[in-house]
Design a protein around this motif. Sequence first.
Motif, PDB file in Angstrom:
ATOM      1  N   VAL A 154       0.857  -1.352   0.198  1.00 16.94           N
ATOM      2  CA  VAL A 154       0.114   0.064   0.219  1.00 16.94           C
ATOM      3  C   VAL A 154       1.000   1.124  -0.029  1.00 16.94           C
ATOM      4  O   VAL A 154       1.770   1.523   0.936  1.00 16.94           O
ATOM      5  CB  VAL A 154      -0.985   0.016   1.198  1.00 16.94           C
ATOM      6  CG1 VAL A 154      -2.059   1.285   1.184  1.00 16.94           C
ATOM      7  CG2 VAL A 154      -1.669  -1.297   1.308  1.00 16.94           C
ATOM      8  N   HIS A 155       0.644   2.219  -1.123  1.00 15.74           N
ATOM      9  CA  HIS A 155       1.587   3.200  -1.155  1.00 15.74           C
ATOM     10  C   HIS A 155       1.495   4.328  -0.182  1.00 15.74           C
ATOM     11  O   HIS A 155       0.389   4.373   0.650  1.00 15.74           O
ATOM     12  CB  HIS A 155       1.384   3.717  -2.741  1.00 15.74           C
ATOM     13  CG  HIS A 155      -0.024   4.276  -2.867  1.00 15.74           C
ATOM     14  ND1 HIS A 155      -0.266   5.738  -2.345  1.00 15.74           N
ATOM     15  CD2 HIS A 155      -1.250   3.831  -3.455  1.00 15.74           C
ATOM     16  CE1 HIS A 155      -1.733   5.805  -2.821  1.00 15.74           C
ATOM     17  NE2 HIS A 155      -2.158   4.876  -3.537  1.00 15.74           N
ATOM     18  N   ALA A 156       2.573   5.197  -0.228  1.00 13.70           N
ATOM     19  CA  ALA A 156       2.597   6.398   0.561  1.00 13.70           C
ATOM     20  C   ALA A 156       1.370   7.486   0.163  1.00 13.70           C
ATOM     21  O   ALA A 156       1.225   7.400  -1.142  1.00 13.70           O
ATOM     22  CB  ALA A 156       3.864   7.075   0.548  1.00 13.70           C
ATOM     23  N   LEU A 193      -2.358  -1.501  -5.108  1.00 11.29           N
ATOM     24  CA  LEU A 193      -3.754  -0.914  -5.550  1.00 11.29           C
ATOM     25  C   LEU A 193      -3.399   0.676  -5.401  1.00 11.29           C
ATOM     26  O   LEU A 193      -2.518   0.969  -4.677  1.00 11.29           O
ATOM     27  CB  LEU A 193      -4.790  -1.176  -4.549  1.00 11.29           C
ATOM     28  CG  LEU A 193      -4.456  -1.069  -2.877  1.00 11.29           C
ATOM     29  CD1 LEU A 193      -4.967   0.232  -2.379  1.00 11.29           C
ATOM     30  CD2 LEU A 193      -5.391  -2.227  -1.979  1.00 11.29           C
ATOM     31  N   ASP A 194      -4.186   1.556  -5.971  1.00 17.36           N
ATOM     32  CA  ASP A 194      -4.049   2.776  -5.899  1.00 17.36           C
ATOM     33  C   ASP A 194      -5.316   3.240  -4.882  1.00 17.36           C
ATOM     34  O   ASP A 194      -6.800   3.112  -5.153  1.00 17.36           O
ATOM     35  CB  ASP A 194      -4.297   3.605  -7.259  1.00 17.36           C
ATOM     36  CG  ASP A 194      -3.286   3.174  -8.211  1.00 17.36           C
ATOM     37  OD1 ASP A 194      -2.149   3.232  -7.696  1.00 17.36           O
ATOM     38  OD2 ASP A 194      -3.521   3.312  -9.513  1.00 17.36           O
ATOM     39  N   VAL A 242       2.282  -4.632   3.682  1.00 22.83           N
ATOM     40  CA  VAL A 242       3.483  -3.450   3.830  1.00 22.83           C
ATOM     41  C   VAL A 242       2.838  -2.315   3.521  1.00 22.83           C
ATOM     42  O   VAL A 242       1.953  -1.913   2.489  1.00 22.83           O
ATOM     43  CB  VAL A 242       4.282  -3.944   2.499  1.00 22.83           C
ATOM     44  CG1 VAL A 242       5.431  -2.956   2.808  1.00 22.83           C
ATOM     45  CG2 VAL A 242       4.869  -5.420   2.677  1.00 22.83           C
ATOM     46  N   GLY A 243       3.074  -1.405   4.314  1.00 19.07           N
ATOM     47  CA  GLY A 243       2.387   0.103   4.254  1.00 19.07           C
ATOM     48  C   GLY A 243       3.428   1.068   4.156  1.00 19.07           C
ATOM     49  O   GLY A 243       4.202   1.026   5.444  1.00 19.07           O
ATOM     50  N   ALA A 244       3.634   1.961   3.240  1.00 17.72           N
ATOM     51  CA  ALA A 244       4.575   3.235   3.305  1.00 17.72           C
ATOM     52  C   ALA A 244       3.641   4.292   3.629  1.00 17.72           C
ATOM     53  O   ALA A 244       2.649   4.965   3.085  1.00 17.72           O
ATOM     54  CB  ALA A 244       5.245   3.387   2.161  1.00 17.72           C
ATOM     55  N   SER A 245       4.224   4.969   4.593  1.00 20.00           N
ATOM     56  CA  SER A 245       3.625   6.293   5.133  1.00 20.00           C
ATOM     57  C   SER A 245       1.961   6.087   5.425  1.00 20.00           C
ATOM     58  O   SER A 245       1.764   5.285   6.011  1.00 20.00           O
ATOM     59  CB  SER A 245       3.865   7.451   4.034  1.00 20.00           C
ATOM     60  OG  SER A 245       3.663   8.765   4.458  1.00 20.00           O
ATOM     61  N   PHE A 246       1.206   7.244   4.771  1.00 20.56           N
ATOM     62  CA  PHE A 246      -0.096   6.999   4.873  1.00 20.56           C
ATOM     63  C   PHE A 246      -0.611   5.424   4.579  1.00 20.56           C
ATOM     64  O   PHE A 246      -1.592   5.358   5.290  1.00 20.56           O
ATOM     65  CB  PHE A 246      -0.849   7.856   4.034  1.00 20.56           C
ATOM     66  CG  PHE A 246      -2.565   7.820   3.886  1.00 20.56           C
ATOM     67  CD1 PHE A 246      -3.096   8.180   5.145  1.00 20.56           C
ATOM     68  CD2 PHE A 246      -3.089   7.488   2.944  1.00 20.56           C
ATOM     69  CE1 PHE A 246      -4.357   8.208   5.168  1.00 20.56           C
ATOM     70  CE2 PHE A 246      -4.486   7.464   3.061  1.00 20.56           C
ATOM     71  CZ  PHE A 246      -5.129   7.503   4.066  1.00 20.56           C
TER      72      PHE A 246
END
Length: 241
Positions: free
Chosen positions: A17-19, A43-44, A78-82
């Motif tokens: 999961v993106h920042a 995902l977005d 896995v998650g970066a930042s937000f």
Amino acid sequence: MTISYVVCGDGPDVLLVHAGVADSRMWAQQVAELQGSHRVITLDLRGYGETPLVPQYSAAGDVLEVLEEVGARDVVGVGASFGGYVVQQVASRRPELFSRLVLICAPTDNVEPDEKLRALWTEEEALLEAGDVDGATELTVRHWIGPDADDEARELLRVMQKHAYEVQLAAGDVDNEEWPVEPEKISAPVRLITGAHDYAFFTDSADYLAERLPSAERIELPWAGHLPTLERPAEALKLLS
């Protein structure tokens, strides 16, 4: 479902999961490396990449819906930042879905932002209110990626963030229903990663979680800023594994 997501590869499930300054493209190299041995889910989030915004939504609810739709289980989240904050929300509500979590420079509940970060947000908001999307984008590139990032990584961040600004500004006011983060309910082992060049808020958040999670590993990267997997992509798998 209006969430844009991609599933590739075969094997144990890994969710990336993106920042909040990026989109799923930030994981391109990790997807290429992991898909030979894992089923990788990217995902977005709404307002990023290929996913449109809607007036009312829940980012955590969207992620959970994707996981349920693809039949994910024993997930390495896995998650970066937000994105790491969203992963915490999902894992607090559905801890049995996850075998392990990796939270990279992630915020959490009950921790206050530091003054330098508040000042950055104020500057960003002023630029956006003035219609200076390019100026706000350059501000992001200067402050949200560490000194080891190369020109390619900086350009990717520039492209992702500018697109997110454009989508979010066009959408106007929206409401993201956030779920409570309850560290004591997260039963999976959690790796908490922070960067020495990042804002204190994210270090404080990781320290707060480390004291409350049932099983936590704490890692501080002396070379990293806020996006270590973009800054040193060749080392990213070591951080995630």
